[in-house]
Scaffold this active site. Structure first.
Site, short mmCIF file in Angstrom:
data_model
loop_
_atom_site.label_atom_id
_atom_site.label_comp_id
_atom_site.label_asym_id
_atom_site.label_seq_id
_atom_site.Cartn_x
_atom_site.Cartn_y
_atom_site.Cartn_z
N TYR A 1 0.84 -1.20 0.00
CA TYR A 1 0.00 0.00 0.00
C TYR A 1 0.87 1.25 0.00
O TYR A 1 0.69 2.16 -0.81
CB TYR A 1 -0.89 -0.05 1.24
CG TYR A 1 -1.76 1.16 1.50
CD1 TYR A 1 -2.85 1.46 0.68
CD2 TYR A 1 -1.52 1.98 2.60
CE1 TYR A 1 -3.67 2.54 0.95
CE2 TYR A 1 -2.33 3.07 2.87
CZ TYR A 1 -3.41 3.34 2.05
OH TYR A 1 -4.21 4.42 2.32
N ARG B 1 0.70 5.45 17.98
CA ARG B 1 0.13 6.24 16.88
C ARG B 1 -0.34 7.58 17.44
O ARG B 1 -0.74 7.67 18.58
CB ARG B 1 -1.09 5.54 16.26
CG ARG B 1 -0.82 4.21 15.56
CD ARG B 1 -0.02 4.38 14.28
NE ARG B 1 0.06 3.14 13.54
CZ ARG B 1 1.00 2.21 13.73
NH1 ARG B 1 1.95 2.37 14.65
NH2 ARG B 1 1.00 1.11 12.99
N VAL C 1 -2.06 -6.22 19.44
CA VAL C 1 -1.09 -6.90 18.57
C VAL C 1 0.31 -6.67 19.12
O VAL C 1 0.71 -5.52 19.36
CB VAL C 1 -1.21 -6.40 17.11
CG1 VAL C 1 -0.12 -7.00 16.23
CG2 VAL C 1 -2.60 -6.72 16.55
C1 UGA Z 1 -3.45 2.35 8.81
C2 UGA Z 1 -3.28 2.56 7.32
O1 UGA Z 1 -2.38 1.69 6.79
C3 UGA Z 1 -2.87 3.95 6.98
O2 UGA Z 1 -2.92 4.15 5.60
C4 UGA Z 1 -3.75 4.94 7.57
O3 UGA Z 1 -3.21 6.23 7.35
C5 UGA Z 1 -3.88 4.71 9.03
O4 UGA Z 1 -4.25 3.36 9.32
C6 UGA Z 1 -4.98 5.58 9.54
O5 UGA Z 1 -5.89 5.12 10.25
O6 UGA Z 1 -4.96 6.75 9.22
P1 UGA Z 1 -2.17 1.64 11.00
O7 UGA Z 1 -1.98 2.81 11.89
O8 UGA Z 1 -1.14 0.58 11.15
O9 UGA Z 1 -2.24 2.18 9.49
O10 UGA Z 1 -3.60 0.99 11.20
P2 UGA Z 1 -4.45 0.29 12.34
O11 UGA Z 1 -5.08 -0.91 11.74
O12 UGA Z 1 -5.40 1.28 12.91
O13 UGA Z 1 -3.40 -0.23 13.42
C7 UGA Z 1 -2.79 0.59 14.36
C8 UGA Z 1 -1.98 -0.31 15.28
O14 UGA Z 1 -2.88 -1.04 16.12
C9 UGA Z 1 -1.12 -1.35 14.58
O15 UGA Z 1 0.11 -1.45 15.25
C10 UGA Z 1 -1.89 -2.66 14.74
O16 UGA Z 1 -1.08 -3.79 14.76
C11 UGA Z 1 -2.57 -2.43 16.08
N1 UGA Z 1 -3.86 -3.14 16.29
C12 UGA Z 1 -4.82 -3.14 15.35
C13 UGA Z 1 -4.08 -3.77 17.52
O17 UGA Z 1 -3.21 -3.80 18.41
N2 UGA Z 1 -5.28 -4.38 17.73
C14 UGA Z 1 -6.27 -4.40 16.81
O18 UGA Z 1 -7.34 -4.98 17.09
C15 UGA Z 1 -6.03 -3.75 15.57
#
Ligand code: UGA
Length: 359
Positions: free
Chosen positions: A150, A223, A216
């Site tokens: 992506y 973030r 996870v």
């Molecule tokens: C995602 C997208 O890839 C980006 O393009 C986007 O900009 C961003 O979200 C966004 O929301 O703006 P990411 O931050 O990795 O990136 O997305 P999430 O799925 O929200 O995950 C955030 C973190 O939480 C990750 O480290 C993931 O492993 C963790 N997570 C996710 C958990 O610990 N538990 C869950 O149930 C889901």
């Protein structure tokens, strides 16, 4: 103007904000416009794929500004349907960029904070705290780590847009959103979608079902979350200030809302507990990335935007703290999904009972 992806999470907030600010007509395009609850007569709802024959031509003929939001942006998809992710983020949008360049249509394109990759690096590849639009290097993982399909597709489209701006006449602005959150984000699995949504929806799903929140790798990764109202305000300012925003890339995020994923879970659980004091306290469970996402996943340990450029050129600063934003989001998810989750759980229990009695 046109908003492509108007039925997505950000699009569904952006369309009413644009109407309020500019009193304009909007072509609202999406494959599914259910989330766009706004029924204003100035909005023309167009249910179509962005790559459908004639769509880009029609929209760029009618509109002087196109805001493009369409993408498959859930990390769970990057390593499970990577080709669709690349098409949605790159291939299907090439004709749009080309057409905007040819016709001089202003393009406000949503890229992603993912382009920075695993960590923040300066121009010499040295670690920095914050990610900067014009200075940071990008560090994506190896090709076998499909998480980065992506980011790579989005980066390449940014470079195409940039090249049309530098070597042609495309009037563009690129936006890199950093973890925007709010009502109507993603879906709840088994209720209005299938698969694994982003973290906010995963956590709300667990809270509403009374299940432990999955962290996870233990949830130490961080973030910076931004309320969607700060995003819509920033986009309005981009549109209002062409002189300051044309040819620019903007990080849009809230560096003050930098928390670990475990902390986000606790804050959401607290808000949920205040809304439903009779419910048992939320539980958490650690889960490995491999178990949660399957092979090919990778992650960013910390993702903090430098937003000085947006502050300087747009006079914009994100306003909403998590303490203010989260209770309203939790209330919205609970009102929107509470009854549906209860009904789905009752149906599951009854099916399980029937199965057990027939065995
Ligand atoms: C995602 C997208 O890839 C980006 O393009 C986007 O900009 C961003 O979200 C966004 O929301 O703006 P990411 O931050 O990795 O990136 O997305 P999430 O799925 O929200 O995950 C955030 C973190 O939480 C990750 O480290 C993931 O492993 C963790 N997570 C996710 C958990 O610990 N538990 C869950 O149930 C889901």
């Amino acid at each position: 103007m046109a908003v492509l992806g108007a039925g997505g999470f950000i699009g569904s907030h952006l369309v009413p904000a644009l109407l309020a600010r500019f009193d304009c007509r909007i072509d609202a395009v999406d494959v599914d416009l259910t989330k766009l609850e706004c029924r204003d007569p100035r909005v023309q709802r167009i249910e179509a794929r962005v790559e459908a024959a004639g769509l880009v031509e029609a929209v760029t003929e009618r509109c002087q500004v196109v805001v493009s939001l369409t993408a498959l942006c859930n990390p769970a998809q990057y390593s499970t349907i990577p080709l669709e992710v690349i098409d949605a983020s790159f291939t299907h949008l090439l004709p749009l960029v080309k057409r905007c360049a040819e016709r001089g249509v202003r393009l406000v394109h949503f890229s992603t904070a993912e382009v920075y990759g695993r960590t923040a690096l300066d121009q010499h590849g040295q670690p920095t705290e914050r990610m900067h639009e014009d200075d940071s290097c990008f560090m994506l993982g190896p090709v076998g780590r499909e998480r980065w399909t992506y980011a790579c597709a989005k980066q390449l489209l940014e470079r195409v847009i940039w090249a049309h701006g530098q070597h042609g006449a495309l009037p563009f602005t690129i936006i890199r959103p950093f973890n925007t959150i709010g009502p109507r984000m993603d879906f709840l699995p088994g209720i209005d979608g299938e698969g694994t949504p982003r973290v906010l929806a995963c956590f709300m799903n667990a809270l509403l079902r009374g299940e432990p929140l999955p962290l996870v790798g233990g949830g130490n990764q961080r973030r910076a979350f931004m309320d969607v109202s700060d995003m819509t305000e920033a986009v309005c300012r981009v549109l209002e200030r062409p002189k300051q925003s044309l040819g620019q890339i903007f990080n849009l995020g809230n560096p003050d809302n930098d928390v670990s994923i475990a902390e986000l879970g606790r804050l959401l659980a607290d808000s949920f507990g205040q809304l439903f004091p009779e419910r048992p306290a939320a539980q958490f469970r650690s889960v490995s990335a491999e178990e949660f996402y399957g092979p090919g996943y990778d992650d960013t340990q910390e993702r903090i935007p430098d937003v000085h450029k947006a502050q300087q050129l747009l006079g914009w600063k994100p306003q909403k703290s998590l303490a203010l934003a989260l209770p309203a989001i939790v209330r919205d998810y609970s009102e929107r999904y509470g009854a549906r989750v209860a009904a789905a759980e009752a149906a599951e229990a009854s099916a399980a009972f029937k199965l057990a009695s027939s065995a």
